[in-house]
Design a protein around this motif. Structure first.
Motif, PDB file in Angstrom:
ATOM      1  N   ALA A  15       0.763  -1.235   0.141  1.00 15.07           N
ATOM      2  CA  ALA A  15       0.165   0.100   0.089  1.00 15.07           C
ATOM      3  C   ALA A  15       0.827   1.201  -0.001  1.00 15.07           C
ATOM      4  N   GLY A  16       0.354   2.473  -0.626  1.00 14.99           N
ATOM      5  CA  GLY A  16       1.023   3.469  -0.640  1.00 14.99           C
ATOM      6  C   GLY A  16       2.266   3.607  -1.660  1.00 14.99           C
ATOM      7  N   GLY A  17       2.051   2.683  -2.675  1.00 12.92           N
ATOM      8  CA  GLY A  17       3.038   2.868  -3.842  1.00 12.92           C
ATOM      9  C   GLY A  17       4.551   2.377  -3.544  1.00 12.92           C
ATOM     10  N   PHE A  18       4.694   1.324  -2.806  1.00  9.72           N
ATOM     11  CA  PHE A  18       6.057   0.716  -2.649  1.00  9.72           C
ATOM     12  C   PHE A  18       5.945  -0.659  -3.016  1.00  9.72           C
ATOM     13  N   GLY A  19       7.133  -0.869  -3.880  1.00  8.68           N
ATOM     14  CA  GLY A  19       7.487  -2.522  -4.016  1.00  8.68           C
ATOM     15  C   GLY A  19       8.593  -2.734  -3.587  1.00  8.68           C
ATOM     16  N   VAL A  20       9.018  -4.165  -3.841  1.00  3.40           N
ATOM     17  CA  VAL A  20      10.218  -4.984  -3.778  1.00  3.40           C
ATOM     18  C   VAL A  20      10.058  -6.141  -4.808  1.00  3.40           C
ATOM     19  N   ALA A  21      11.355  -6.102  -5.305  1.00  3.31           N
ATOM     20  CA  ALA A  21      11.587  -7.256  -6.478  1.00  3.31           C
ATOM     21  C   ALA A  21      13.049  -7.627  -6.124  1.00  3.31           C
ATOM     22  N   THR A  22      13.271  -9.076  -6.442  1.00  2.00           N
ATOM     23  CA  THR A  22      14.445  -9.611  -6.440  1.00  2.00           C
ATOM     24  C   THR A  22      14.607 -10.545  -7.770  1.00  2.00           C
ATOM     25  N   GLY A  23      15.857 -10.887  -8.163  1.00  2.00           N
ATOM     26  CA  GLY A  23      15.995 -11.561  -9.277  1.00  2.00           C
ATOM     27  C   GLY A  23      17.438 -11.706  -9.588  1.00  2.00           C
ATOM     28  N   TRP A  24      17.855 -12.142 -10.860  1.00  2.00           N
ATOM     29  CA  TRP A  24      19.013 -12.648 -11.302  1.00  2.00           C
ATOM     30  C   TRP A  24      19.212 -11.767 -12.468  1.00  2.00           C
ATOM     31  N   ALA A  25      20.614 -11.570 -12.701  1.00  2.00           N
ATOM     32  CA  ALA A  25      21.003 -10.930 -14.170  1.00  2.00           C
ATOM     33  C   ALA A  25      22.242 -11.436 -14.649  1.00  2.00           C
ATOM     34  N   ASP A  26      22.294 -11.756 -15.927  1.00  5.87           N
ATOM     35  CA  ASP A  26      23.271 -12.039 -16.543  1.00  5.87           C
ATOM     36  C   ASP A  26      24.346 -11.142 -17.063  1.00  5.87           C
ATOM     37  N   THR A  27      25.473 -10.755 -16.558  1.00  8.99           N
ATOM     38  CA  THR A  27      26.288  -9.596 -16.963  1.00  8.99           C
ATOM     39  C   THR A  27      27.593  -9.956 -17.553  1.00  8.99           C
ATOM     40  N   SER A  28      28.072  -8.931 -18.498  1.00  8.24           N
ATOM     41  CA  SER A  28      29.601  -9.138 -18.933  1.00  8.24           C
ATOM     42  C   SER A  28      30.247  -8.004 -18.604  1.00  8.24           C
ATOM     43  N   TYR A  29      31.513  -8.302 -18.445  1.00  3.04           N
ATOM     44  CA  TYR A  29      32.526  -7.192 -18.042  1.00  3.04           C
ATOM     45  C   TYR A  29      33.799  -7.255 -18.886  1.00  3.04           C
ATOM     46  N   LYS A  30      34.166  -6.120 -19.177  1.00  2.00           N
ATOM     47  CA  LYS A  30      35.792  -6.122 -19.902  1.00  2.00           C
ATOM     48  C   LYS A  30      36.372  -5.202 -18.944  1.00  2.00           C
ATOM     49  N   LEU A  31      37.373  -5.532 -18.186  1.00  2.00           N
ATOM     50  CA  LEU A  31      38.103  -4.778 -17.238  1.00  2.00           C
ATOM     51  C   LEU A  31      39.213  -3.957 -18.027  1.00  2.00           C
ATOM     52  N   ALA A  32      39.543  -2.925 -17.261  1.00  2.00           N
ATOM     53  CA  ALA A  32      40.692  -2.055 -18.108  1.00  2.00           C
ATOM     54  C   ALA A  32      41.993  -2.607 -18.210  1.00  2.00           C
ATOM     55  N   ASP A  33      42.270  -3.848 -17.589  1.00  2.00           N
ATOM     56  CA  ASP A  33      43.380  -4.442 -17.547  1.00  2.00           C
ATOM     57  C   ASP A  33      43.174  -5.675 -18.724  1.00  2.00           C
ATOM     58  N   GLY A  34      42.018  -5.736 -19.509  1.00  2.00           N
ATOM     59  CA  GLY A  34      41.793  -6.524 -20.556  1.00  2.00           C
ATOM     60  C   GLY A  34      41.176  -7.804 -20.066  1.00  2.00           C
ATOM     61  N   LEU A  35      40.964  -8.161 -19.017  1.00  2.00           N
ATOM     62  CA  LEU A  35      40.271  -9.316 -18.507  1.00  2.00           C
ATOM     63  C   LEU A  35      38.719  -9.191 -18.716  1.00  2.00           C
ATOM     64  N   THR A  36      38.280 -10.255 -19.391  1.00  2.00           N
ATOM     65  CA  THR A  36      36.771 -10.230 -19.857  1.00  2.00           C
ATOM     66  C   THR A  36      36.156 -11.566 -19.070  1.00  2.00           C
ATOM     67  N   PHE A  37      34.874 -11.229 -18.473  1.00  2.00           N
ATOM     68  CA  PHE A  37      34.266 -12.568 -18.098  1.00  2.00           C
ATOM     69  C   PHE A  37      32.694 -12.142 -17.960  1.00  2.00           C
ATOM     70  N   THR A  38      31.952 -13.219 -17.764  1.00  3.08           N
ATOM     71  CA  THR A  38      30.523 -12.789 -17.383  1.00  3.08           C
ATOM     72  C   THR A  38      30.143 -13.242 -16.136  1.00  3.08           C
ATOM     73  N   CYS A  39      29.265 -12.980 -15.655  1.00  2.89           N
ATOM     74  CA  CYS A  39      28.928 -13.449 -14.087  1.00  2.89           C
ATOM     75  C   CYS A  39      27.413 -13.187 -13.645  1.00  2.89           C
ATOM     76  N   ARG A  40      26.848 -14.209 -12.995  1.00  2.00           N
ATOM     77  CA  ARG A  40      25.329 -14.265 -12.748  1.00  2.00           C
ATOM     78  C   ARG A  40      25.362 -13.257 -11.425  1.00  2.00           C
ATOM     79  N   VAL A  41      24.519 -12.259 -11.519  1.00  2.00           N
ATOM     80  CA  VAL A  41      24.436 -11.182 -10.220  1.00  2.00           C
ATOM     81  C   VAL A  41      23.068 -11.398  -9.646  1.00  2.00           C
ATOM     82  N   ARG A  42      23.224 -11.379  -8.619  1.00  2.00           N
ATOM     83  CA  ARG A  42      21.947 -11.433  -7.562  1.00  2.00           C
ATOM     84  C   ARG A  42      21.493  -9.907  -7.525  1.00  2.00           C
TER      85      ARG A  42
END
Length: 182
Positions: free
Chosen positions: A94-121
């Motif tokens: 009530a009152g216009g408030f909501g809570v959500a949870t889940g997963w996201a699949d993300t990809s990263y390329k770091l400045a040092d050249g390392l690349t990886f994917t990660c499942r984020v909560r």
């Protein structure tokens, strides 16, 4: 139309608006558009990043984003959200408030050249003000026991152990050969 149908239709409209907010955030994130990301965040948003840093307000989130991606020593060259899934529909209060949870699949390329994917909560708290949903709290994290950085570290430790053993055997063999010749 019955009250139950009206309530169900109103809730579905709220969930559609929340999905649109999520989609706008993901699209802005993937473009590296901090203004687009902040457009769906409340002015006083609290953001907890994967590195454990907590940023408050638009200025704090903007500062963190700039430090990570474009500051004098950026750590991240690029990042993208490849897929997002919610655990369930946003819990609406009530009152216009909501809570959500889940997963996201993300990809990263770091400045040092390392690349990886990660499942984020992730978890988000949202409020509805003036007819629009805004994120007021965003939290992201990953599994400390099973993640790509830990896996890379374990792999590197294995290679280091193998290389150390090979060098040890070579040195031991050479010393053995040398002392046998005497």
């Amino acid at each position: 139309m019955s009250d139950a149908n009206t309530t169900q239709t109103a809730e579905e409209a709220e969930h559609q608006a929340l999905r649109a907010m999520r989609d706008a955030f993901v699209a802005a994130y993937n473009r590296g558009d901090i203004n687009g990301m902040l457009a769906v965040c409340d002015e006083n948003v609290a953001f907890t990043a994967m590195d454990g840093r907590v940023c408050h307000g638009h200025a704090g989130v903007r500062n963190y984003h700039e430090q990570m991606l474009s500051g004098p020593r950026p750590r991240v060259k690029s990042t993208a959200i490849d897929a997002v899934e919610a655990d369930q529909l946003t819990t609406l209060y009530a009152g216009g408030f909501g809570v959500a949870t889940g997963w996201a699949d993300t990809s990263y390329k770091l400045a040092d050249g390392l690349t990886f994917t990660c499942r984020v909560r992730w978890s988000n708290s949202m409020v509805k003000r003036d007819g629009n949903w805004k994120m007021v709290s965003v939290h992201t994290s990953t599994n400390i026991f099973d993640n790509p950085i830990l896996n890379l570290s374990k792999k590197a430790a294995g290679y280091t152990a193998a290389a150390t053993a090979a060098v040890g055997l070579a040195v031991g063999g050479a010393l053995g050969w040398f002392f046998r010749r005497r």
